[in-house]
Scaffold this motif. Structure first.
Motif, short mmCIF file in Angstrom:
data_model
loop_
_atom_site.label_atom_id
_atom_site.label_comp_id
_atom_site.label_asym_id
_atom_site.label_seq_id
_atom_site.Cartn_x
_atom_site.Cartn_y
_atom_site.Cartn_z
N GLY A 1 0.79 -1.22 0.00
CA GLY A 1 0.00 0.00 0.00
C GLY A 1 0.82 1.27 0.00
N ARG A 2 2.11 1.15 -0.33
CA ARG A 2 2.99 2.32 -0.40
C ARG A 2 3.68 2.38 -1.75
N ILE A 3 4.01 3.57 -2.18
CA ILE A 3 4.76 3.77 -3.42
C ILE A 3 6.22 4.00 -3.04
N PHE A 4 7.07 3.03 -3.35
CA PHE A 4 8.50 3.13 -3.07
C PHE A 4 9.19 3.77 -4.27
N ILE A 5 10.08 4.73 -4.01
CA ILE A 5 10.71 5.51 -5.07
C ILE A 5 12.22 5.45 -4.90
N LEU A 6 12.90 5.14 -6.00
CA LEU A 6 14.36 5.16 -6.02
C LEU A 6 14.82 6.52 -6.49
N ASP A 7 15.42 7.29 -5.58
CA ASP A 7 15.91 8.63 -5.88
C ASP A 7 17.43 8.57 -6.03
N HIS A 8 18.01 9.71 -6.38
CA HIS A 8 19.44 9.75 -6.66
C HIS A 8 20.28 9.42 -5.42
N LEU A 9 19.95 10.03 -4.30
CA LEU A 9 20.74 9.86 -3.08
C LEU A 9 20.01 9.12 -1.98
N SER A 10 18.77 8.74 -2.21
CA SER A 10 17.99 8.11 -1.15
C SER A 10 16.88 7.26 -1.74
N CYS A 11 16.15 6.58 -0.87
CA CYS A 11 14.94 5.85 -1.24
C CYS A 11 13.78 6.43 -0.44
N LEU A 12 12.65 6.58 -1.09
CA LEU A 12 11.49 7.20 -0.46
C LEU A 12 10.30 6.24 -0.52
N ALA A 13 9.34 6.44 0.36
CA ALA A 13 8.09 5.69 0.33
C ALA A 13 6.96 6.61 0.75
N TYR A 14 5.88 6.61 -0.04
CA TYR A 14 4.73 7.47 0.25
C TYR A 14 3.52 6.57 0.49
N GLU A 15 2.83 6.79 1.60
CA GLU A 15 1.64 6.04 1.96
C GLU A 15 0.44 6.98 1.82
N PRO A 16 -0.36 6.85 0.73
CA PRO A 16 -1.40 7.83 0.45
C PRO A 16 -2.54 7.85 1.46
N ARG A 17 -2.85 6.74 2.08
CA ARG A 17 -4.02 6.70 2.96
C ARG A 17 -3.89 7.70 4.11
N GLN A 18 -2.67 7.83 4.64
CA GLN A 18 -2.46 8.78 5.73
C GLN A 18 -1.53 9.93 5.33
N GLY A 19 -1.07 9.90 4.09
CA GLY A 19 -0.21 10.96 3.61
C GLY A 19 1.15 10.98 4.27
N LEU A 20 1.69 9.81 4.62
CA LEU A 20 2.95 9.73 5.35
C LEU A 20 4.12 9.41 4.42
N TRP A 21 5.28 9.98 4.74
CA TRP A 21 6.51 9.73 3.99
C TRP A 21 7.52 8.98 4.85
N GLN A 22 8.32 8.16 4.22
CA GLN A 22 9.49 7.56 4.84
C GLN A 22 10.67 7.75 3.89
N SER A 23 11.87 7.75 4.44
CA SER A 23 13.06 7.89 3.59
C SER A 23 14.21 7.08 4.17
N TRP A 24 15.06 6.58 3.28
CA TRP A 24 16.25 5.82 3.65
C TRP A 24 17.43 6.37 2.88
N GLY A 25 18.52 6.65 3.57
CA GLY A 25 19.68 7.28 2.96
C GLY A 25 20.63 6.31 2.29
N LEU A 26 21.80 6.82 1.93
CA LEU A 26 22.80 6.04 1.20
C LEU A 26 23.29 4.83 1.98
#
Length: 416
Positions: free
Chosen positions: A244-269
Motif C-alpha cells: 500500500g505504499r509507493i517506493f521511489i528510487l531517488d538519486h541519493l535516497s529511497c522514499l516511500a509514500y503512503e497515500p491513505r495517511q499521507g505519510l513519507w518515509q526515507s532511507w539514505g545512502l
C-alpha cells in the motif's frame, strides 16, 4: 461466420461408385464436348455455428487476436464484440498480457509490442493498430485491462501534462483530462484504484503529488510536505508499489509514500534498501526483486523484504542462466502474473532483446527459489539498437469487463 467449401470432382469428388474410366466415357458422350468447361459441382458451404465459433475464439490467447482479425470479417466482428468477452467470462478464461514500448533512439521512433508466448518460445509482435503518441519520460500504470500513460517531454526536456488510457481488449485508446502540472520521469503507482503521480517536476509541497480518480476522471493535487532527502528536480529512477505504499528510487535516497495517511518515509545512502536497489527491478507479491551484478549475496538476483528491511538472494538462478550482455535503465524486470520476466540485450547480438522467464516458489523457512522456465530471443533488429522504455503486464480479468451477466445481455439485446 466461418465457411467451409467442398468441391466435388477429381479424387475427392464425383460419384464415389464410378471409376475414372466410366466418368471419362460419360464426358465423351456429351453432344457438345467442346462446351464442357468444368465438371465440378458448385461449392457446398457449411456454416460453423456462431456459438461454437465464440467458444473456440474465446480460448485463444489475446496475443493471437491481431492476426485473427485479418482472417475474415466474421472474426473481426466477433473479436470487437462484447459477446466474446461474455463467453470468456462464462468459461472462466483469464490471462496476463505483456505490453512493451520499444524505442529506436537512432530513428527517434517508439512502437508498442505484445509478447507472444508459446510452448516453444516467446517473441514480441508489433501492434499495428493506431496507437497514441507516447513521449520519452512518460510514466505508465495498469488497472484491470487498461494502461494509463501520463506525462513525458518533447524537445529539450519540455514537460507535458498529457494523459491517455489504452483499452487492451481492443487495443484502442483515448485522451484523458490533462494533469494539472506538467511532469516527466515521475513516479507513479496505483493505490485503492486511484493513480498517484509523484514528482516529475521541481520539488514543492503544494503540487508535487497529483492523484487521478479513474471513475470520475478528475485530477487533484495532494498537498504534502516533501521529504528533505528527495532530489530537488523530482526526476526518479524507478518506483514500485508494495504494501500500500509507493517506493521511489531517488538519486541519493529511497522514499516511500503512503497515500491513505499521507505519510513519507526515507532511507539514505547507508540504508539496506539503497545499498542494492537499482532501476532494473520490480515488485512481486509485495517483495522487491533486483539484479545484483556485484554478486554481494552470491547470486545474481536479490529480494528485499520490506517488513524485515533486509535483502536475501533468489536461490536456484545462476549468472549462466541470464544470457544478457547489459543491464541498464533500458532493460526491464517485470512481474508477469507472479512470475519474473527479465528483458535485456543479448550476448553477441547487440541489437537484440532476450527474455528470461523465471517461476518463483516460496519454500520452507520463507526462502524464495527461482526456476528458469524459458529463454527466448524476443526482438531483433539488424540495423538499430532497441530500448525498452515501458514494460508492464495487463491482467485481463473478464469479470472486471462486465458488471453482471444480465447487464451485458441487456446491452446486447438493445444493440440487436
Amino acid at each position: 461466420m466461418v465457411v467451409i467449401s467442398e468441391l466435388s470432382g477429381g479424387s475427392n469428388g464425383g460419384d464415389p461408385y464410378k471409376n475414372p474410366q466410366e466418368e471419362e466415357e460419360e464426358v465423351n458422350q456429351n453432344e457438345n464436348p467442346q462446351e464442357v468447361v468444368e465438371v465440378n459441382l458448385a461449392p457446398v458451404t457449411q456454416e460453423l455455428p456462431k456459438g461454437v465459433m465464440e467458444i473456440i475464439v474465446a480460448r485463444v490467447p489475446i496475443c493471437y487476436y491481431l492476426k485473427l482479425t485479418h482472417v475474415c470479417r466474421a472474426f473481426r466482428q466477433l473479436i470487437a464484440s462484447q459477446q466474446l468477452f461474455l463467453t470468456r467470462l462464462r468459461h472462466g478464461v483469464t490471462e496476463s498480457v505483456l505490453y512493451a514500448l520499444i524505442s529506436l533512439p537512432a530513428l527517434d521512433t517508439r512502437r508498442w509490442f505484445i509478447l507472444h508466448r508459446s510452448n516453444m518460445s516467446s517473441r514480441f509482435i508489433r501492434i499495428y493498430s493506431s496507437f497514441p503518441p507516447t513521449f520519452p519520460g512518460s510514466a505508465a500504470v495498469t488497472i484491470g485491462h487498461k494502461i494509463y500513460v501520463v506525462g513525458g517531454y518533447v524537445g529539450f526536456l519540455q514537460p507535458l501534462t498529457d494523459a491517455i488510457v489504452i483499452d487492451c481488449r481492443f487495443n484502442t485508446w483515448r485522451y484523458l483530462p490533462n494533469m494539472q502540472r506538467a511532469r516527466f520521469y515521475a513516479a507513479a503507482g496505483v493505490i485503492d484504484g486511484k493513480i498517484y503521480v509523484i514528482g516529475g517536476r521541481k520539488k514543492q509541497d503544494d503540487d508535487w503529488i497529483e492523484v487521478f480518480d479513474v471513475e470520475l476522471e478528475i485530477w487533484e493535487t495532494v498537498p504534502s510536505q516533501c521529504p528533505n532527502d528527495a532530489s530537488a528536480s523530482g526526476i526518479f529512477g524507478t518506483s514500485v508499489v508494495m504494501q500500500g505504499r509507493i517506493f521511489i528510487l531517488d538519486h541519493l535516497s529511497c522514499l516511500a509514500y503512503e497515500p491513505r495517511q499521507g505519510l513519507w518515509q526515507s532511507w539514505g545512502l547507508e540504508s539496506q534498501l539503497k545499498r542494492l536497489w537499482r532501476p532494473f527491478s520490480c515488485a512481486v507479491r509485495d517483495l522487491l526483486y533486483c539484479l545484483d551484478l556485484t554478486l554481494s549475496l552470491g547470486h545474481p538476483i536479490v529480494v528485499y523484504y520490506p517488513n524485515e528491511l533486509v535483502w536475501r538472494p533468489l536461490m536456484g538462478v545462476s549468472t549462466s542462466q541470464l544470457p544478457m550482455h547489459s543491464y541498464d535503465h533500458w532493460s526491464k524486470m517485470v512481474n508477469f502474473g507472479g512470475k519474473l520476466l527479465i528483458l535485456g540485450g543479448y550476448h553477441g547480438r547487440v541489437h537484440d532483446v532476450c527474455c528470461v522467464e523465471i517461476a518463483l516458489e516460496t519454500r520452507q523457512g520463507g526462502q524464495i527459489w527461482g526456476n528458469v522456465e524459458s529463454t527466448s530471443l524476443v526482438y531483433t533488429d539488424d540495423l538499430h539498437s532497441a530500448c525498452i522504455e515501458i514494460c508492464l503486464t495487463v491482467t485481463v480479468k473478464f469479470e472486471q469487463l462486465v458488471d453482471t451477466r444480465e447487464q451485458v445481455e441487456m446491452k446486447m439485446n438493445t444493440v440487436i
